[in-house]
Enzyme design. Sequence first.
Site, PDB file in Angstrom:
ATOM      1  N   HIS A 115    -107.036   9.594  -6.474  1.00 16.65           N
ATOM      2  CA  HIS A 115    -108.445  10.106  -7.076  1.00 16.65           C
ATOM      3  C   HIS A 115    -109.216   8.751  -7.397  1.00 16.65           C
ATOM      4  CE1 HIS A 115    -111.727  11.155 -10.224  1.00 16.65           C
ATOM      5  NE2 HIS A 115    -111.333  12.328  -9.769  1.00 16.65           N
ATOM      6  N   ASP A 192    -100.487   8.839 -12.646  1.00 14.28           N
ATOM      7  CA  ASP A 192    -101.723   9.824 -12.956  1.00 14.28           C
ATOM      8  C   ASP A 192    -101.276  11.178 -12.862  1.00 14.28           C
ATOM      9  OD1 ASP A 192    -103.975  11.174 -12.822  1.00 14.28           O
ATOM     10  OD2 ASP A 192    -105.015  10.249 -11.181  1.00 14.28           O
ATOM     11  N   GLN A 195    -103.505  16.138 -12.725  1.00 11.27           N
ATOM     12  CA  GLN A 195    -103.380  17.300 -11.927  1.00 11.27           C
ATOM     13  C   GLN A 195    -102.250  18.051 -12.281  1.00 11.27           C
ATOM     14  OE1 GLN A 195    -105.653  19.118 -10.945  1.00 11.27           O
ATOM     15  NE2 GLN A 195    -107.416  17.756 -10.960  1.00 11.27           N
ATOM     16  N   LYS A 218    -108.442  19.210 -18.455  1.00 14.72           N
ATOM     17  CA  LYS A 218    -107.902  19.807 -17.273  1.00 14.72           C
ATOM     18  C   LYS A 218    -106.806  20.681 -17.864  1.00 14.72           C
ATOM     19  CE  LYS A 218    -108.908  16.498 -14.289  1.00 14.72           C
ATOM     20  NZ  LYS A 218    -110.174  16.905 -13.202  1.00 14.72           N
ATOM     21  N   CYS A 358    -113.750  13.078  -5.180  1.00  9.87           N
ATOM     22  CA  CYS A 358    -113.518  11.604  -5.659  1.00  9.87           C
ATOM     23  C   CYS A 358    -112.407  11.191  -5.124  1.00  9.87           C
ATOM     24  CB  CYS A 358    -113.463  11.646  -7.159  1.00  9.87           C
ATOM     25  SG  CYS A 358    -114.491  12.268  -8.140  1.00  9.87           S
TER      26      CYS A 358
HETATM   27  N1  PMP Z   1    -106.966  11.998 -11.443  1.00 10.15           N
HETATM   28  C1  PMP Z   1    -107.155  13.007 -10.827  1.00 10.15           C
HETATM   29  C2  PMP Z   1    -105.865  13.318  -9.856  1.00 10.15           C
HETATM   30  C3  PMP Z   1    -107.870  13.950 -11.013  1.00 10.15           C
HETATM   31  O1  PMP Z   1    -107.906  15.169 -10.278  1.00 10.15           O
HETATM   32  C4  PMP Z   1    -108.991  13.581 -11.775  1.00 10.15           C
HETATM   33  C5  PMP Z   1    -110.107  14.335 -12.234  1.00 10.15           C
HETATM   34  N2  PMP Z   1    -110.570  15.239 -11.055  1.00 10.15           N
HETATM   35  C6  PMP Z   1    -108.817  12.427 -12.663  1.00 10.15           C
HETATM   36  C7  PMP Z   1    -107.827  11.501 -12.415  1.00 10.15           C
HETATM   37  C8  PMP Z   1    -109.895  11.851 -13.529  1.00 10.15           C
HETATM   38  O2  PMP Z   1    -110.081  12.486 -14.672  1.00 10.15           O
HETATM   39  P1  PMP Z   1    -111.018  12.421 -15.938  1.00 10.15           P
HETATM   40  O3  PMP Z   1    -112.237  12.567 -15.129  1.00 10.15           O
HETATM   41  O4  PMP Z   1    -110.810  13.399 -16.723  1.00 10.15           O
HETATM   42  O5  PMP Z   1    -110.932  11.041 -16.388  1.00 10.15           O
END
Ligand code: PMP
Length: 403
Positions: A115, A192, A195, A218, A358
């Site tokens: 991401h 990270d 998910q 999430k 993203c």
């Molecule tokens: N990493 C991953 C794999 C994500 O899916 C997301 C959120 N879509 C993020 C990071 C960023 O999360 P946040 O916007 O809650 O900081």
Amino acid sequence: MKSYKEDFPLLRNSSIAYLDNAATAQRPEAVLKAEREFYEKYNANPLRGLYQLGMDATDCYEKARETVRDFLHAKKSSEIIFTRNTTESINLVAYSYALNNLKEGDELLVGIDSHHSNLLPWQMAARVTGAKLVFLDCEMDGSYTKEAIEKVITGRTKFAAITHVSNVIGRVNPVEDIIRLVHKNGGVVLVDAAQSAPHLPIDVCAMDVDFLAFSGHKLMAPMGIGVLYGKEKLLDEMPPFLTGGEMIESVTRESAVFAELPHKFEAGTVNGAGAWALKAAIEYINSLGFATLQERELALTTQAMEELKKIPYVNIIGSQDPKEHNGIVNFTVEGVHPHDIASILDGAGVDVRAGHHCAQPLLKHLGVFVTTRASIAFYNDEEDIHRFTEAVKGIRRMMGYAE
Ligand code: PMP
């Protein structure tokens, strides 16, 4: 199939098929109740007030930290830092660890399925330190092969930022193999888990991961509370990310002595209610058990993928096996832009995400520009999935195609 929608006020009072759970989950009653409970019963500035209410607020906050420690199977609660979200957790490590430990000649490894939140901080760190940004590329089904992993990790790999489960592909990456190999070469790894934390049990000690980040929202907790796990030794050696109140022992005109872990990394007034409600979200998950969540998500993902596969012109991104999706079903419909797909689905009462998710470098690597993503949670039901797949079936005709 048992319906969990009754536990979720927004779902129980609405006919929407909410399939954007990877963007943010819905909140169960227990979480909403906990957030309100904090403000109704315990509200004072945590870690500050020496009166009973202040101590109660601190107690809530530290109990939440202990719940997160247990959830991640970390050794010490001082290794759990509360942040706003995954993005802030990753930036904390980029600024406090990477900027102070990387130099020219070092390599900073990033998975191509990252991401942007797990890429841009490393682009910054590489730019500032002179370290080289190196990518671990995946196959077209999203998998990382042993050969690719072994080729790219060398003695120069001083840091690796790896995604546990991609928000585009949904597959569980072989993070343990990557961690083992990076460690063998003397490097440090951040995972990270944005998910993965909502879908799989995580054991940071068994993984032997150095840093791990996830977002409360999430995981059915409120927005604005996130977590960074870090090994104590590494966190101890790192300077604070943000400075100000609540993270100090003492301050003079010229300098300051910083507080011990974890408070060294929690500058300013903390999110007491968010932490208390995150505790409730974890307890809710624990009361159901990951096995139940996974069984339901797999059944619903299987239903969705089987129906989508029957539709001509629909292409599912990543593996064709529902077991490798963790509820994430990303797809394209030939000749139809995802924004049109999302708006047609919205008209049918189905909420999905359309765009680049993203993860632009990943989509470019996979040869797609934009996609539509349905992301399934255990509280969805067969009717949600049926409405979704039936609506997708009609999309090409609605756009003027013969079929
Ligand atoms: N990493 C991953 C794999 C994500 O899916 C997301 C959120 N879509 C993020 C990071 C960023 O999360 P946040 O916007 O809650 O900081």
